[in-house]
Design a protein around this motif. Structure first.
Motif, PDB file in Angstrom:
ATOM      1  N   UNK A  73       0.871  -1.033   0.018  1.00 30.53           N
ATOM      2  CA  UNK A  73      -0.145  -0.047   0.097  1.00 30.53           C
ATOM      3  C   UNK A  73       0.849   1.280  -0.001  1.00 30.53           C
ATOM      4  N   UNK A  74       0.218   2.394  -0.356  1.00 31.94           N
ATOM      5  CA  UNK A  74       1.062   3.578  -0.552  1.00 31.94           C
ATOM      6  C   UNK A  74       0.308   4.486   0.670  1.00 31.94           C
ATOM      7  N   UNK A  75       1.066   5.122   1.550  1.00 28.37           N
ATOM      8  CA  UNK A  75       0.231   5.543   2.590  1.00 28.37           C
ATOM      9  C   UNK A  75       0.735   7.179   2.868  1.00 28.37           C
ATOM     10  N   UNK A  76       0.073   8.022   3.471  1.00 30.73           N
ATOM     11  CA  UNK A  76       0.370   9.460   3.597  1.00 30.73           C
ATOM     12  C   UNK A  76       1.039   9.760   5.027  1.00 30.73           C
ATOM     13  N   UNK A  77       2.026  10.321   5.020  1.00 26.13           N
ATOM     14  CA  UNK A  77       2.487  10.838   6.365  1.00 26.13           C
ATOM     15  C   UNK A  77       1.963  12.411   6.508  1.00 26.13           C
ATOM     16  N   UNK A  78       0.938  12.503   7.267  1.00 27.86           N
ATOM     17  CA  UNK A  78       0.529  13.744   7.340  1.00 27.86           C
ATOM     18  C   UNK A  78       1.240  14.951   7.798  1.00 27.86           C
TER      19      UNK A  78
ATOM     20  N   UNK B 260       3.660  15.341   4.761  1.00 31.10           N
ATOM     21  CA  UNK B 260       2.852  15.454   3.462  1.00 31.10           C
ATOM     22  C   UNK B 260       3.407  14.685   2.354  1.00 31.10           C
ATOM     23  N   UNK B 261       4.185  13.711   2.709  1.00 29.18           N
ATOM     24  CA  UNK B 261       4.839  12.870   1.768  1.00 29.18           C
ATOM     25  C   UNK B 261       4.214  11.493   2.017  1.00 29.18           C
ATOM     26  N   UNK B 262       4.206  10.614   0.527  1.00 32.17           N
ATOM     27  CA  UNK B 262       3.684   9.322   0.922  1.00 32.17           C
ATOM     28  C   UNK B 262       4.842   8.298   0.904  1.00 32.17           C
ATOM     29  N   UNK B 263       4.396   7.297   1.679  1.00 33.11           N
ATOM     30  CA  UNK B 263       5.641   6.218   1.753  1.00 33.11           C
ATOM     31  C   UNK B 263       4.620   5.187   1.218  1.00 33.11           C
ATOM     32  N   UNK B 264       5.823   3.965   0.838  1.00 31.35           N
ATOM     33  CA  UNK B 264       5.085   2.650   0.281  1.00 31.35           C
ATOM     34  C   UNK B 264       5.482   1.583   1.214  1.00 31.35           C
ATOM     35  N   UNK B 265       4.639   0.789   1.618  1.00 33.36           N
ATOM     36  CA  UNK B 265       4.693  -0.349   2.718  1.00 33.36           C
ATOM     37  C   UNK B 265       5.523  -1.500   2.136  1.00 33.36           C
ATOM     38  N   UNK B 266       6.757  -1.448   2.089  1.00 31.18           N
ATOM     39  CA  UNK B 266       7.358  -2.542   1.538  1.00 31.18           C
ATOM     40  C   UNK B 266       7.347  -3.893   2.269  1.00 31.18           C
TER      41      UNK B 266
ATOM     42  N   UNK C  46      -4.785   7.371   5.367  1.00 32.45           N
ATOM     43  CA  UNK C  46      -5.082   6.781   3.917  1.00 32.45           C
ATOM     44  C   UNK C  46      -4.854   7.992   2.952  1.00 32.45           C
ATOM     45  N   UNK C  47      -4.392   8.075   1.920  1.00 31.91           N
ATOM     46  CA  UNK C  47      -4.045   9.081   0.988  1.00 31.91           C
ATOM     47  C   UNK C  47      -5.195   9.981   0.786  1.00 31.91           C
TER      48      UNK C  47
END
Length: 695
Positions: free
Chosen positions: A337-342, A345-351, A389-390
């Motif tokens: 999943x791609x999630x947002x760090x509020x 403001x950047x997104x991170x991918x859950x590897x 969630x983005x």
């Protein structure tokens, strides 16, 4: 398929140093089938203390998160540190727990640090069970400890079991609800116990405490209480329902006892976790906030059907890379999943996503509301950041961390290791928000800042062992501050004419002492536009930037109010930068005239000493410029509370141990800043000036 959240328990185990917290965690893992050979803390082999420093010092520094199962329920257990320099760990862990077990030592009772942790848990509204440990110790007394819990913590312990035997004759416990005695043999194996009748000499006590238990529990249900008053005994199920309700509302704390080390009494504690501590869905949901930290009135409802929301509550570096521990409040998280760090403001991918078992891990493909898991390889996440969630950005309540009060200058022994040191320190800073680093611009020294001597000691130790960076360490420095004591009215003009456009800005202002703890405040009472409004932010900024270096010795300035009441400008030559420079000049010109004063950090110190040494301890605190706030006598000794300047507390622990033949203990935390006496201030200022002169 969503798991049944009513079978989840997210619990923390917290207590004073040496109350047997880590041993208790070990026993829980053993009973729930997670470890086969028991590690002993005093052999330096426990499962959750896997850092070298932890095994060596016999204390838990980081809180490790472990999952295990008991009677069909899933426990996520977080073992938290008890030492005061690490309370930020406790505070962080509490944010993500739904319930806890407070462990107290049967002979030591309620010690200074247990009080701080208990207060944090109250603030976080965490339901707790109490486990009085080490009942096989000399001087252990279960009932006395429950009285201390009432007196010192102001909490209401609900006694669930009574011990059978005392000190070395302690063999088991009586479960008051079922009136059954659990007796363990001497093999030390938790499963070797018999359920027998209550020992005859305990029958009266059991009935007395059982009646107290039922009456307290039934206060949660008026109908049952009325029926009980009329002679109708409620069923065990009904009593348990009332205990569960009261535990959730913090009306009381079900209290158990035993010996974790000897494996006696632990099963009843685990049953208590299942019976009385709340599932994730039963706890008040976390409030959502806006960027400023104000609550928005919305909540993170614990449910797999809501949008994904989680809180990163701990960052840890281990041999597999950076681990980010998160508590999922709502929604589902899948690998990939791609999630947002509020926060960033950047997104991170859950590897990769793993479930932790102290130092081992199991890979997961999915996790959901109520879970505590670790994500591997996130880039820019720090403690306290919200992951969400983005499409549905939100902020969970932000965490507030105390400011560091002590600093030391360090440099690598090997000049070539500067870069290596920088990387290592950077990692430690991302793990611990109360540990800061900065570079002294003039001297180029690296300054480490933290919450106390032990805090910094351990960081230096980790740098040496884990990262192989040997440091030369300077003397500990106190984080002094400056303020002013007199109001001053003044005027400053900045003008520069030299070919091309000039610069011009004139300000008339008052600088006065502000309210305590207000930091720096700026206001404008200019009328008639003698200084145009658009220049106010530049003037405010000019003063603010100067507040970081005070007039006496260059320490940051606190509690100052600046009022701009008049000034002058030039239609062509005035600019924001001209007014900012004017404000900086004004600060340099006027602050020395406003009777500046040095402030020092005052610590709230809590000393435990045997009765015989009380005179020495109080005399010594007085010599350290301490102000004694009060003392309380307990069965084991005396607690002395005092306010003492941090500058006088360096190396206190070894001194205290000498005075009390090794039996004294103390804890301290920052309380407030207070004016420094002249003789002390003169020495500090002279030292700072000498340092600057030598640079």
């Amino acid at each position: 398929m969503a798991a049944d959240l009513s079978l989840y328990r997210n619990i923390g185990i917290f207590a004073h140093v040496d109350a047997g917290k880590t041993t208790t965690t070990e026993r829980i893992l053993k009973l729930t089938g997670k470890i086969h050979k028991l590690g002993e803390v005093h052999e330096g082999e426990s499962t959750t203390d896997f850092m070298v420093q932890e095994a060596e010092r016999g204390i838990t520094i980081q809180s490790a998160a472990v999952s295990c199962y008991w009677k069909g329920h899933r426990f996520n257990v977080i073992d938290t540190p008890g030492h005061v320099d690490f309370t930020v760990e406790v505070y962080r862990s509490l944010k993500v727990l739904d319930g806890g077990i407070g462990v107290f030592c049967g002979s030591g009772g309620v010690e200074p640090q247990s009080e701080t942790n208990w207060r944090y848990a109250n603030d976080a509204k965490v339901s707790r069970l109490i486990f009085v440990n080490k009942l096989d110790r000399i001087g252990a007394d279960f009932i006395r400890v429950t009285e201390q819990v009432k007196k010192v913590l102001g909490a209401n312990p609900l006694i669930m079991v009574l011990p059978i035997g005392r000190e070395e004759t302690f063999v088991g416990v009586v479960d008051l609800l079922t009136r059954q005695a659990f007796v363990w043999d001497e093999s030390g194996l938790p499963e070797n116990f018999k359920v027998t009748d209550i020992p005859a000499d305990m029958a009266d006590d059991v009935e007395m405490y059982r009646q107290q238990l039922i009456e307290t529990a039934l206060e949660m249900d008026d109908d049952l209480l009325m029926a009980y008053m009329e002679g109708e005994e409620p069923s065990i199920e009904e009593i348990k329902r009332c205990i569960r309700k009261g535990t959730r509302e913090l009306a009381f704390f079900p209290t158990f006892c035993g010996s974790a080390f000897k494996n006696k009494g632990m099963q009843l504690v685990l049953d208590g976790v299942v019976d009385y501590l709340p599932a994730p869905t039963e706890v008040n949901p976390q409030p959502l906030t806006d960027e400023e930290g104000n609550e928005t009135g919305q909540y993170a409802i614990v449910s797999a059907d809501e949008p994904f929301r989680a809180l990163a509550f701990k960052i840890m570096d281990d041999r597999f890379g950076a681990l980010t521990f998160i508590r999922i409040y709502s929604g589902v998280l899948n690998k990939g999943d791609t999630i947002l760090n509020s926060f960033t403001g950047k997104t991170e991918r859950v590897g990769r996503m793993v479930e932790m078992h102290a130092n081992d891990r199991t890979d997961l493909t999915t996790a959901q509301a109520g879970d505590i898991v670790a994500l591997i390889g996130l880039k820019n996440v720090q403690t306290g950041h919200t992951l969400c969630d983005v499409k549905n950005p939100c902020t969970l309540e932000p965490m507030v961390f105390p400011e560091p009060v002590i600093s030391i200058a360090v440099q690598p022994k090997d000049k070539g290791a500067i870069e290596k040191m920088g990387v290592a320190i950077g990692r430690l800073v991302s793990e611990d928000p109360t540990f800061r680093v900065e570079t002294d611009v003039d001297s180029g020294e690296t300054i480490l800042k933290g919450m106390g001597e032990l805090h910094l000691d351990i960081k230096i130790d980790i740098l040496k062992r884990t990262y192989g960076v040997e440091l030369i360490v300077g003397q500990p420095q106190v984080a002094y501050r400056e303020t002013i004591t007199r109001e001053i009215e003044d005027s400053y003009t900045h003008k520069k004419q030299s070919g091309g456009s000039g610069q011009y800005g004139k300000i008339d202002y008052r600088i006065r002492p502000g309210e305590v703890n207000t930091g720096y405040t700026f206001k404008s009472t200019v009328v008639g536009g003698s200084v145009p409004k658009e220049f106010f932010p530049a003037i405010e900024k000019g003063f603010k930037e100067m507040m970081s270096t005070g007039p006496l010795a260059g320490f940051p300035v606190l509690d100052v109010e600046v009022e701009l009441f008049d000034g002058g400008f030039h239609a062509v030559d005035s600019s924001a930068i001209a007014f900012e420079i004017a404000a900086k000049g004004a600060f340099r010109q006027s602050m020395p005239k406003a009777a500046p004063q040095l402030l020092e950090p005052i610590m709230k110190v809590d000393v435990f000493t045997p009765e015989d040494n009380i005179g020495d301890v109080i005399g010594d605190l007085n010599r350290r410029r301490g102000m004694i706030l009060g003392q309380e006598s307990g069965a084991m000794g005396v607690r002395v509370k005092a306010h003492v300047p941090l500058a006088e507390m360096f190396g206190y622990i070894s001194h205290l141990r000498t005075m009390t033949s090794g039996r004294g203990q103390f804890s301290m935390e920052f309380d407030h800043y207070s004016p420094c006496p002249n003789n002390v201030a003169e020495v500090v200022i002279a030292k700072e000036k000498e340092k600057k002169a030598n640079k």
